[in-house]
Design a protein around this motif. Sequence first.
Motif, PDB file in Angstrom:
ATOM      1  N   GLY A  42       0.838  -1.047  -0.285  1.00  0.00           N
ATOM      2  CA  GLY A  42      -0.350  -0.033   0.183  1.00  0.00           C
ATOM      3  C   GLY A  42       0.955   1.165   0.163  1.00  0.00           C
ATOM      4  O   GLY A  42       0.026   2.044  -0.258  1.00  0.00           O
ATOM      5  N   LYS A  43       2.007   1.315  -0.063  1.00  0.00           N
ATOM      6  CA  LYS A  43       3.106   1.875   0.331  1.00  0.00           C
ATOM      7  C   LYS A  43       3.643   2.413  -1.214  1.00  0.00           C
ATOM      8  O   LYS A  43       3.957   0.974  -2.482  1.00  0.00           O
ATOM      9  N   GLU A  44       4.048   3.902  -1.492  1.00  0.00           N
ATOM     10  CA  GLU A  44       5.417   3.684  -2.448  1.00  0.00           C
ATOM     11  C   GLU A  44       6.389   3.257  -2.676  1.00  0.00           C
ATOM     12  O   GLU A  44       6.926   3.034  -1.695  1.00  0.00           O
ATOM     13  N   ARG A  45       7.047   2.924  -3.704  1.00  0.00           N
ATOM     14  CA  ARG A  45       8.455   2.221  -3.315  1.00  0.00           C
ATOM     15  C   ARG A  45       9.732   3.262  -2.871  1.00  0.00           C
ATOM     16  O   ARG A  45       9.300   4.360  -3.472  1.00  0.00           O
ATOM     17  N   GLU A  46      10.229   3.113  -2.539  1.00  0.00           N
ATOM     18  CA  GLU A  46      11.192   4.109  -1.263  1.00  0.00           C
ATOM     19  C   GLU A  46      12.467   4.115  -2.240  1.00  0.00           C
ATOM     20  O   GLU A  46      12.894   2.628  -1.424  1.00  0.00           O
ATOM     21  N   ARG A  47      13.671   4.639  -2.637  1.00  0.00           N
ATOM     22  CA  ARG A  47      14.760   4.277  -2.834  1.00  0.00           C
ATOM     23  C   ARG A  47      15.352   4.630  -1.535  1.00  0.00           C
ATOM     24  O   ARG A  47      15.485   5.533  -0.903  1.00  0.00           O
ATOM     25  N   VAL A  48      15.634   3.463  -0.599  1.00  0.00           N
ATOM     26  CA  VAL A  48      16.511   3.617   0.301  1.00  0.00           C
ATOM     27  C   VAL A  48      17.885   3.844   0.375  1.00  0.00           C
ATOM     28  O   VAL A  48      18.511   4.590   1.608  1.00  0.00           O
ATOM     29  N   SER A  49      18.783   3.380  -0.427  1.00  0.00           N
ATOM     30  CA  SER A  49      20.118   3.066  -0.029  1.00  0.00           C
ATOM     31  C   SER A  49      21.155   3.074  -1.398  1.00  0.00           C
ATOM     32  O   SER A  49      20.493   2.572  -2.530  1.00  0.00           O
ATOM     33  N   CYS A  50      22.180   3.699  -1.764  1.00  0.00           N
ATOM     34  CA  CYS A  50      22.708   3.383  -3.283  1.00  0.00           C
ATOM     35  C   CYS A  50      24.296   4.105  -3.284  1.00  0.00           C
ATOM     36  O   CYS A  50      25.046   4.555  -2.220  1.00  0.00           O
ATOM     37  N   SER A  63      15.157   8.876   5.997  1.00  0.00           N
ATOM     38  CA  SER A  63      13.751   7.686   6.697  1.00  0.00           C
ATOM     39  C   SER A  63      15.264   6.795   7.671  1.00  0.00           C
ATOM     40  O   SER A  63      14.474   5.538   8.263  1.00  0.00           O
ATOM     41  N   VAL A  64      16.299   6.611   6.904  1.00  0.00           N
ATOM     42  CA  VAL A  64      17.162   5.193   7.398  1.00  0.00           C
ATOM     43  C   VAL A  64      18.229   5.424   7.657  1.00  0.00           C
ATOM     44  O   VAL A  64      19.492   5.080   7.881  1.00  0.00           O
ATOM     45  N   LYS A  65      18.709   7.045   7.287  1.00  0.00           N
ATOM     46  CA  LYS A  65      20.312   7.437   8.021  1.00  0.00           C
ATOM     47  C   LYS A  65      20.625   7.761   9.188  1.00  0.00           C
ATOM     48  O   LYS A  65      19.866   8.123  10.554  1.00  0.00           O
ATOM     49  N   TYR A  80      25.932  -5.319   0.454  1.00  0.00           N
ATOM     50  CA  TYR A  80      25.506  -4.965   1.328  1.00  0.00           C
ATOM     51  C   TYR A  80      24.918  -4.376   1.279  1.00  0.00           C
ATOM     52  O   TYR A  80      25.144  -3.141   1.400  1.00  0.00           O
ATOM     53  N   LEU A  81      24.019  -3.710   2.977  1.00  0.00           N
ATOM     54  CA  LEU A  81      22.521  -3.012   3.018  1.00  0.00           C
ATOM     55  C   LEU A  81      22.498  -3.875   3.998  1.00  0.00           C
ATOM     56  O   LEU A  81      21.955  -4.640   4.865  1.00  0.00           O
ATOM     57  N   GLN A  82      23.729  -2.868   5.328  1.00  0.00           N
ATOM     58  CA  GLN A  82      23.271  -3.895   7.086  1.00  0.00           C
ATOM     59  C   GLN A  82      22.302  -2.677   7.311  1.00  0.00           C
ATOM     60  O   GLN A  82      22.633  -1.412   6.892  1.00  0.00           O
ATOM     61  N   MET A  83      21.353  -3.232   8.459  1.00  0.00           N
ATOM     62  CA  MET A  83      20.897  -2.258   8.574  1.00  0.00           C
ATOM     63  C   MET A  83      20.452  -2.825  10.401  1.00  0.00           C
ATOM     64  O   MET A  83      20.153  -4.005  10.674  1.00  0.00           O
ATOM     65  N   THR A  84      20.606  -2.042  10.880  1.00  0.00           N
ATOM     66  CA  THR A  84      20.106  -1.812  12.858  1.00  0.00           C
ATOM     67  C   THR A  84      18.851  -1.136  12.697  1.00  0.00           C
ATOM     68  O   THR A  84      18.819   0.160  12.024  1.00  0.00           O
ATOM     69  N   SER A  85      19.288  -0.962  14.448  1.00  0.00           N
ATOM     70  CA  SER A  85      18.011  -0.461  15.006  1.00  0.00           C
ATOM     71  C   SER A  85      16.716  -0.142  14.472  1.00  0.00           C
ATOM     72  O   SER A  85      15.762   0.319  14.508  1.00  0.00           O
ATOM     73  N   LEU A  86      16.478  -1.764  13.756  1.00  0.00           N
ATOM     74  CA  LEU A  86      14.584  -1.730  12.554  1.00  0.00           C
ATOM     75  C   LEU A  86      13.882  -2.071  13.163  1.00  0.00           C
ATOM     76  O   LEU A  86      13.654  -1.780  14.710  1.00  0.00           O
ATOM     77  N   LYS A  87      12.421  -0.968  12.823  1.00  0.00           N
ATOM     78  CA  LYS A  87      12.476  -0.528  13.455  1.00  0.00           C
ATOM     79  C   LYS A  87      10.480  -0.916  11.928  1.00  0.00           C
ATOM     80  O   LYS A  87      10.926  -1.579  10.898  1.00  0.00           O
ATOM     81  N   PRO A  88       9.527  -1.289  13.124  1.00  0.00           N
ATOM     82  CA  PRO A  88       7.708  -2.097  12.180  1.00  0.00           C
ATOM     83  C   PRO A  88       7.994  -0.883  10.999  1.00  0.00           C
ATOM     84  O   PRO A  88       8.013  -2.015  10.266  1.00  0.00           O
ATOM     85  N   GLU A  89       7.606   0.229  10.738  1.00  0.00           N
ATOM     86  CA  GLU A  89       7.927   0.169   9.054  1.00  0.00           C
ATOM     87  C   GLU A  89       9.035   0.244   8.132  1.00  0.00           C
ATOM     88  O   GLU A  89       9.016   1.104   7.559  1.00  0.00           O
ATOM     89  N   ASP A  90      10.233  -0.299   8.673  1.00  0.00           N
ATOM     90  CA  ASP A  90      11.084  -1.012   7.824  1.00  0.00           C
ATOM     91  C   ASP A  90      10.374  -1.637   7.029  1.00  0.00           C
ATOM     92  O   ASP A  90      11.168  -2.602   6.195  1.00  0.00           O
ATOM     93  N   THR A  91       9.289  -2.885   7.650  1.00  0.00           N
ATOM     94  CA  THR A  91       8.945  -3.414   6.627  1.00  0.00           C
ATOM     95  C   THR A  91       8.815  -3.853   5.683  1.00  0.00           C
ATOM     96  O   THR A  91       8.077  -3.083   5.176  1.00  0.00           O
ATOM     97  N   ALA A  92       9.336  -4.383   4.627  1.00  0.00           N
ATOM     98  CA  ALA A  92       9.243  -4.531   3.589  1.00  0.00           C
ATOM     99  C   ALA A  92       9.700  -5.195   2.733  1.00  0.00           C
ATOM    100  O   ALA A  92      10.672  -6.019   2.904  1.00  0.00           O
TER     101      ALA A  92
END
Length: 122
Positions: A42-50, A63-65, A80-92
């Motif tokens: 239900g959400k738009e695609r988001e560019r997270v990192s590059c 949102s991820v900085k 690699y994409l190392q993801m820490t301090s994950l939040k429910p809104e990171d679900t995707a």
Amino acid sequence: QLQLVESGGGLVQPGGSLRLSCAASGVSLRTYNIGWFRQAPGKERERVSCISSTDGRTYYANSVKGRFTISRDNAKDTVYLQMTSLKPEDTAVYYCTADKFPNYYCSRPQYWGQGTQVTVSS
């Protein structure tokens, strides 16, 4: 034809960490800008990192900085994409992308992986 393969997704509790990997079959990633996008239901695609192919410059969505880190291992030809301090809104579903456009910070992807699910839930 570049084929991207993501791995590393899964279920993690809030505050936890995951590391996503992006690799390619038959073609080196070294000359491509590699990005990570995500899309939640239900959400738009988001560019997270590059990460740039030339000088290693990086981009992060606000949102991820400070929580996510993108990196390359040229010896393994993997990003690699190392993801820490994950939040429910990171679900995707997280997608790896590749392109050769300079200075666009992966905003014009030419190739997409099939995606890997990340679910942050207690």
